[in-house]
Design a protein around this motif. Sequence first.
Motif, PDB file in Angstrom:
ATOM      1  N   GLU A  88     -31.488  57.088 -63.063  1.00  0.00           N
ATOM      2  CA  GLU A  88     -31.609  58.496 -62.687  1.00  0.00           C
ATOM      3  C   GLU A  88     -32.495  58.711 -61.456  1.00  0.00           C
ATOM      4  N   GLU A 134     -31.293  60.159 -57.573  1.00  0.00           N
ATOM      5  CA  GLU A 134     -31.995  61.210 -56.817  1.00  0.00           C
ATOM      6  C   GLU A 134     -32.433  60.701 -55.447  1.00  0.00           C
ATOM      7  N   ARG A 135     -32.929  59.473 -55.383  1.00  0.00           N
ATOM      8  CA  ARG A 135     -33.341  58.896 -54.102  1.00  0.00           C
ATOM      9  C   ARG A 135     -32.158  58.788 -53.152  1.00  0.00           C
TER      10      ARG A 135
END
Length: 127
Positions: free
Chosen positions: A77, A81-82
């Motif tokens: 997760e 996002e990165r």
Amino acid sequence: MISVLQNVAVDCADAYALAHFWSEVTGAALDPESGPGDHETQVTLPEGPALYFNQVPEPKTVKNRLHLCLRPSTSREPEIERLLGIGATWVADRREPDGSGWAVLADPEGNEFCVLRSDADRAAMSH
């Protein structure tokens, strides 16, 4: 006799920009002799084949028949996002409620890739 996989070639509109994105994704070095406007360059992975970027005149028009699958060193997760933060986009969510599955993202030129569970994610599910 056998053949050894030398690189994975990616046709693209901007070889340097796309290689820069994949250098950030993998944390691997962008060819130090390349620069903006170069028609070809590569990202040298510490293990396995290089990612080779070749500028071509025609745009991507259909789903990839070959794609990369990434296993993050951190949890899936935060890695998703990165990657979204550095220019990837969502394509499809194949994650399951039990934590299995994967996320399908695309690089800035629309090439799909998958983000799998990390080894730590997989180990946590087996307990």
